[in-house]
Design a protein around this motif. Structure first.
Motif, PDB file in Angstrom:
ATOM      1  N   GLU A 149       3.623  -5.995   5.471  1.00  0.00           N
ATOM      2  CA  GLU A 149       4.139  -6.404   4.158  1.00  0.00           C
ATOM      3  C   GLU A 149       5.207  -5.475   3.585  1.00  0.00           C
ATOM      4  O   GLU A 149       5.940  -5.864   2.681  1.00  0.00           O
ATOM      5  CB  GLU A 149       2.991  -6.527   3.156  1.00  0.00           C
ATOM      6  CG  GLU A 149       2.268  -5.224   2.876  1.00  0.00           C
ATOM      7  CD  GLU A 149       1.152  -5.387   1.857  1.00  0.00           C
ATOM      8  OE1 GLU A 149       0.629  -4.355   1.393  1.00  0.00           O
ATOM      9  OE2 GLU A 149       0.807  -6.533   1.524  1.00  0.00           O
ATOM     10  N   PHE A 167       6.226 -10.460   2.359  1.00  0.00           N
ATOM     11  CA  PHE A 167       6.546  -9.071   2.034  1.00  0.00           C
ATOM     12  C   PHE A 167       6.196  -8.713   0.597  1.00  0.00           C
ATOM     13  O   PHE A 167       6.344  -9.511  -0.320  1.00  0.00           O
ATOM     14  CB  PHE A 167       8.032  -8.814   2.298  1.00  0.00           C
ATOM     15  CG  PHE A 167       8.432  -9.140   3.708  1.00  0.00           C
ATOM     16  CD1 PHE A 167       8.000  -8.366   4.765  1.00  0.00           C
ATOM     17  CD2 PHE A 167       9.207 -10.258   3.982  1.00  0.00           C
ATOM     18  CE1 PHE A 167       8.348  -8.671   6.064  1.00  0.00           C
ATOM     19  CE2 PHE A 167       9.562 -10.580   5.279  1.00  0.00           C
ATOM     20  CZ  PHE A 167       9.121  -9.782   6.329  1.00  0.00           C
ATOM     21  N   ARG A 168       5.773  -7.469   0.446  1.00  0.00           N
ATOM     22  CA  ARG A 168       5.389  -6.940  -0.854  1.00  0.00           C
ATOM     23  C   ARG A 168       6.612  -6.760  -1.747  1.00  0.00           C
ATOM     24  O   ARG A 168       7.668  -6.310  -1.287  1.00  0.00           O
ATOM     25  CB  ARG A 168       4.696  -5.590  -0.663  1.00  0.00           C
ATOM     26  CG  ARG A 168       4.062  -5.020  -1.941  1.00  0.00           C
ATOM     27  CD  ARG A 168       3.667  -3.568  -1.759  1.00  0.00           C
ATOM     28  NE  ARG A 168       2.831  -3.348  -0.585  1.00  0.00           N
ATOM     29  CZ  ARG A 168       2.483  -2.132  -0.158  1.00  0.00           C
ATOM     30  NH1 ARG A 168       2.914  -1.058  -0.801  1.00  0.00           N
ATOM     31  NH2 ARG A 168       1.735  -1.999   0.913  1.00  0.00           N
TER      32      ARG A 168
END
Length: 243
Positions: A149, A167-168
């Protein structure tokens, strides 16, 4: 200054006694451009795809010269084209040693510094995490969802239809980036430790899609090596400008 984005209005155009002094071209196609009687003092060209074609300067193809000089500056870089398990293992050790030197030698107050909108050291390490996930995790190991992430994907991936929800959004701490990066490096090391010529010859799918190219396992490893050396060069270039 005027910014031209996603335009084709200059294709095939002729410029006579025009000034492009100080202009910047990013993610642009300048293939086939002819320049005659021009002042190129200080002209700075940086192309990741330079080695897939030719660049003529006064009738001389300078691509082989650039390639040789970069190999001199980055010992072991020539092994990014290795065809044997032994060569790829040696190439991987060389680039990881070079990266460790840069990471260890960069003060923590510079790891997030950017130069001319290029990625910082921290961002580059996140991108290399993603590159490993794409070419080893997806390409070679064929994991359904290989991406960590905190990986950093290339500009425009969302517009291309890539699922960005993987993804973060929050920025990771540098310590977490180093930890995940070390995990991915170890994954490549472990894979190469038992790789055989037959395995390297096996065909895989391009992890970024498209049916025109079906890379071998060896090709996937070579892409990882190319990414590692290219981004090391970018980072060292930018850190030198800061210093």
């Amino acid at each position: 200054m005027t910014t031209y984005t996603s335009t084709k209005e200059f294709e095939g155009a002729t410029f006579v006694r025009a000034s492009f002094k100080g202009a910047t071209l990013r993610f642009s196609d300048v293939s086939g451009v002819s320049m005659r009687g021009v002042d190129v003092d200080g002209l700075d060209i940086d192309s990741h795809d330079l080695f897939f074609g030719s660049l003529l300067v006064n009738g001389v193809d300078v691509v082989p010269l650039v390639d040789a000089e970069l190999n001199r500056q980055f010992p072991g870089r020539e092994l990014q084209k290795a065809q044997t398990p032994e060569g790829l293992r040696e190439g991987w050790l060389a680039v990881q040693s070079a990266w460790q030197e840069t990471v260890d030698g960069t003060p923590t107050n510079l790891v997030d510094r950017q130069v001319a909108d290029e990625w910082s050291l921290a961002q580059t390490l996140r991108h290399l995490i993603l590159a490993t996930d794409a070419w080893l995790g997806s390409g070679i190991l064929r994991k359904e969802q290989p991406f960590h992430e905190i990986g950093l994907i290339f500009t425009g991936a969302g517009e291309m239809g890539f699922d960005m929800s993987i993804f973060r959004v929050e920025l990771p701490a540098y310590e977490e980036i180093l930890a995940v990066r070390a995990e991915r490096q170890q994954q490549v090391t472990d894979f190469l430790a038992t790789a055989t010529p037959d395995l390297l010859a096996e065909e895989r799918e391009n992890p970024w899609g498209g049916g025109d190219w079906h890379p071998s396992v060896g090709d996937c490893i070579r892409v990882i090596l190319e990414e590692e050396w290219a981004h090391l060069r970018y980072v060292r270039r930018d850190l030198a400008r800061i210093g």
